[in-house]
Design a protein around this motif. Structure first.
Motif, PDB file in Angstrom:
ATOM      1  N   ARG A 170       0.873  -1.171   0.000  1.00  0.00           N
ATOM      2  CA  ARG A 170       0.000   0.000   0.000  1.00  0.00           C
ATOM      3  C   ARG A 170       0.906   1.216   0.000  1.00  0.00           C
ATOM      4  O   ARG A 170       1.491   1.580   1.019  1.00  0.00           O
ATOM      5  CB  ARG A 170      -0.898  -0.031   1.240  1.00  0.00           C
ATOM      6  N   LEU A 171       1.048   1.811  -1.195  1.00  0.00           N
ATOM      7  CA  LEU A 171       2.003   2.904  -1.380  1.00  0.00           C
ATOM      8  C   LEU A 171       1.309   4.069  -2.077  1.00  0.00           C
ATOM      9  O   LEU A 171       0.102   4.026  -2.325  1.00  0.00           O
ATOM     10  CB  LEU A 171       3.199   2.387  -2.201  1.00  0.00           C
TER      11      LEU A 171
ATOM     12  N   VAL B 148      -1.926   3.339  -4.019  1.00  0.00           N
ATOM     13  CA  VAL B 148      -1.965   2.190  -4.925  1.00  0.00           C
ATOM     14  C   VAL B 148      -1.625   0.912  -4.148  1.00  0.00           C
ATOM     15  O   VAL B 148      -0.877   0.950  -3.168  1.00  0.00           O
ATOM     16  CB  VAL B 148      -0.991   2.341  -6.112  1.00  0.00           C
ATOM     17  N   THR B 149      -2.191  -0.178  -4.609  1.00  0.00           N
ATOM     18  CA  THR B 149      -1.899  -1.489  -4.030  1.00  0.00           C
ATOM     19  C   THR B 149      -1.574  -2.449  -5.174  1.00  0.00           C
ATOM     20  O   THR B 149      -1.595  -2.062  -6.345  1.00  0.00           O
ATOM     21  CB  THR B 149      -3.106  -2.060  -3.254  1.00  0.00           C
ATOM     22  N   GLU B 150      -1.318  -3.693  -4.834  1.00  0.00           N
ATOM     23  CA  GLU B 150      -1.016  -4.688  -5.864  1.00  0.00           C
ATOM     24  C   GLU B 150      -2.227  -4.955  -6.761  1.00  0.00           C
ATOM     25  O   GLU B 150      -2.096  -5.561  -7.823  1.00  0.00           O
ATOM     26  CB  GLU B 150      -0.511  -5.984  -5.207  1.00  0.00           C
ATOM     27  N   HIS B 151      -3.413  -4.458  -6.350  1.00  0.00           N
ATOM     28  CA  HIS B 151      -4.616  -4.667  -7.157  1.00  0.00           C
ATOM     29  C   HIS B 151      -4.959  -3.465  -8.043  1.00  0.00           C
ATOM     30  O   HIS B 151      -5.998  -3.450  -8.703  1.00  0.00           O
ATOM     31  CB  HIS B 151      -5.811  -4.952  -6.239  1.00  0.00           C
TER      32      HIS B 151
ATOM     33  N   ASP C 281      -2.258 -12.520 -11.494  1.00  0.00           N
ATOM     34  CA  ASP C 281      -2.835 -13.154 -10.307  1.00  0.00           C
ATOM     35  C   ASP C 281      -1.936 -13.011  -9.082  1.00  0.00           C
ATOM     36  O   ASP C 281      -2.178 -13.624  -8.043  1.00  0.00           O
ATOM     37  CB  ASP C 281      -3.160 -14.623 -10.585  1.00  0.00           C
ATOM     38  N   GLY C 282      -0.874 -12.208  -9.206  1.00  0.00           N
ATOM     39  CA  GLY C 282      -0.042 -11.910  -8.041  1.00  0.00           C
ATOM     40  C   GLY C 282       1.104 -12.865  -7.799  1.00  0.00           C
ATOM     41  O   GLY C 282       1.826 -12.733  -6.822  1.00  0.00           O
ATOM     42  N   ARG C 283       1.246 -13.833  -8.706  1.00  0.00           N
ATOM     43  CA  ARG C 283       2.349 -14.779  -8.519  1.00  0.00           C
ATOM     44  C   ARG C 283       3.595 -14.332  -9.271  1.00  0.00           C
ATOM     45  O   ARG C 283       3.514 -13.631 -10.277  1.00  0.00           O
ATOM     46  CB  ARG C 283       1.933 -16.178  -8.991  1.00  0.00           C
TER      47      ARG C 283
END
Lengths: 214, 163
Positions: free
Chosen positions: A63-64, A72-75, A189-191
């Motif tokens: 969360r940056l 922004v987040t990874e999503h 998918d975050g991998r």
């Protein structure tokens, strides 16, 4: 232009460096027992990266704040691969090389460029405010987004991506950051899709990215 | 490859060419190559900056006896010094070098891959296309000055060079 001469308190992305060094040999042992390292790289740091991968997966929540002040987040980039490098704007040599390669790699991908979001995450939030990050990232590519945050938010992100960093005071004042230097490609998918040596030339990096996106 | 090219590009014939280069970079006093007592400097370049930290590179050829680079200075930065980058346990580390050995007959290339001249406390932003003067002090060859052209922020060599 920023000018920070205060050395920030020692920070480490993993939070517990001594514990890490105890666990690292254990991780290597596990990797060897497991038979295969999850990722093969042609650099001398393969073993170190293998140890890290053997311990826990690369990636996770962050969360940056981006250059425009958006959280922004990874999503925040749904459906896109994230091409991530951790560094800092006062970094003289390794970071510009990596960011230039990332920018050229993605900018030269044609239509596929839209499927990749390059991110530059600072490990020096004390000096790298969002305006500095925005200005700095824009030098490399309009696609590149520079992210910063509170020291805690940065440390949390770095921990998930196995990035260690610490301030090293310089003779004559100021400080430089020692930091892990590796480019990650994360799938939508975050991998973890690929780990790319940060000193790879732009064309080679592009090939690695394209191959991992298939 | 880059080292070879740098060696070939090393310029050792003083004034006439220096004059041409100085004229080309308009109103700049020092040339972009310098030579004295066996030490030949060539292929200087720097990266454009955003912060008050910058970096410069060049090639140093020594056609004379063994020498040592002992100091660097420039009017555009409060501090300039030699640094070495190295990978240690996956960490990119930077260390100041007190001096740099220039063996007889050797060409020492400063590059983003290892050793570089770190500029700290820049008093102006280095912009692509700019030039700035840089002085290098050698144990035997004395002080040499040259003009450093600024390339892009992520450049791997001077503008116009293939990388």
């Amino acid at each position: 232009m920023t000018n920070g001469n205060q050395v920030p308190p020692a920070t480490n992305g993993s939070g517990a460096p001594s514990l890490w060094w105890v666990l690292a040999p254990l991780g290597l042992a596990l990797a060897l027992l497991g038979g295969t390292l999850p990722y093969i790289l042609s650099t001398p740091d393969t073993a170190a990266m293998g140890r890290m991968s053997a311990m826990r997966p690369v990636g996770g929540p962050f969360r940056l704040v981006d250059g425009d002040g958006r959280v922004v987040t990874e999503h925040s980039w749904p459906g896109r691969f994230l091409l991530i490098y951790f560094g800092y704007t006062h970094c003289p040599a390794s970071c510009p090389t990596a960011l230039n390669a990332m920018a050229e790699a993605v900018d030269g991908m044609g239509d596929a460029a839209g499927r990749v979001q390059p991110l530059f995450i600072t490990v020096d939030p004390a000096r790298d405010d969002r305006a500095t990050m925005k200005d700095y990232a824009a030098q490399f590519s309009p696609r590149l987004s520079g992210l910063t945050g509170t020291p805690a938010a940065v440390a949390e992100a770095a921990r998930h991506y196995h990035i260690n960093y610490r301030a090293r005071p310089q003779t004559g004042g100021g400080y430089a950051m020692d930091h892990s230097s590796i480019v990650y490609l994360m799938s939508p998918d975050g991998r973890l899709a690929a780990m790319i040596p940060a000193d790879e030339k732009p064309d080679a990096m592009r090939r690695d990215i394209v191959a991992a996106m298939r | 490859m880059r080292r070879l090219r740098a060696a070939v590009a090393a310029i050792g014939f003083g004034l006439p060419l220096s004059g041409v280069l100085a004229a080309a970079s308009a109103s700049e006093a020092a040339p972009t190559a310098a030579s004295t007592a066996g030490i030949e400097l060539s292929r200087p370049w720097a990266r454009a900056t955003v912060t008050d930290t910058g970096v410069a590179f060049l090639s140093i050829h020594n056609a004379g006896p063994a020498d040592r680079l002992e100091g660097v200075s420039t009017p555009v930065a409060a501090r300039a010094g030699l640094h070495e980058m190295s990978m240690s346990n996956g960490m990119m580390e930077m260390r100041a070098l007190p001096s740099l050995s220039i063996p007889a007959g050797a060409t020492v290339v400063l590059s983003p891959d290892d050793r570089h001249i770190m500029l700290e406390g820049l008093n102006r932003r280095l912009r692509r296309g700019d030039n700035f003067p840089l002085k290098l002090r050698f144990q035997h060859a004395g002080v040499l000055e040259l003009q450093v052209p600024v390339a892009g922020p992520g450049a791997e060599g001077p503008d116009g060079a293939k990388h």
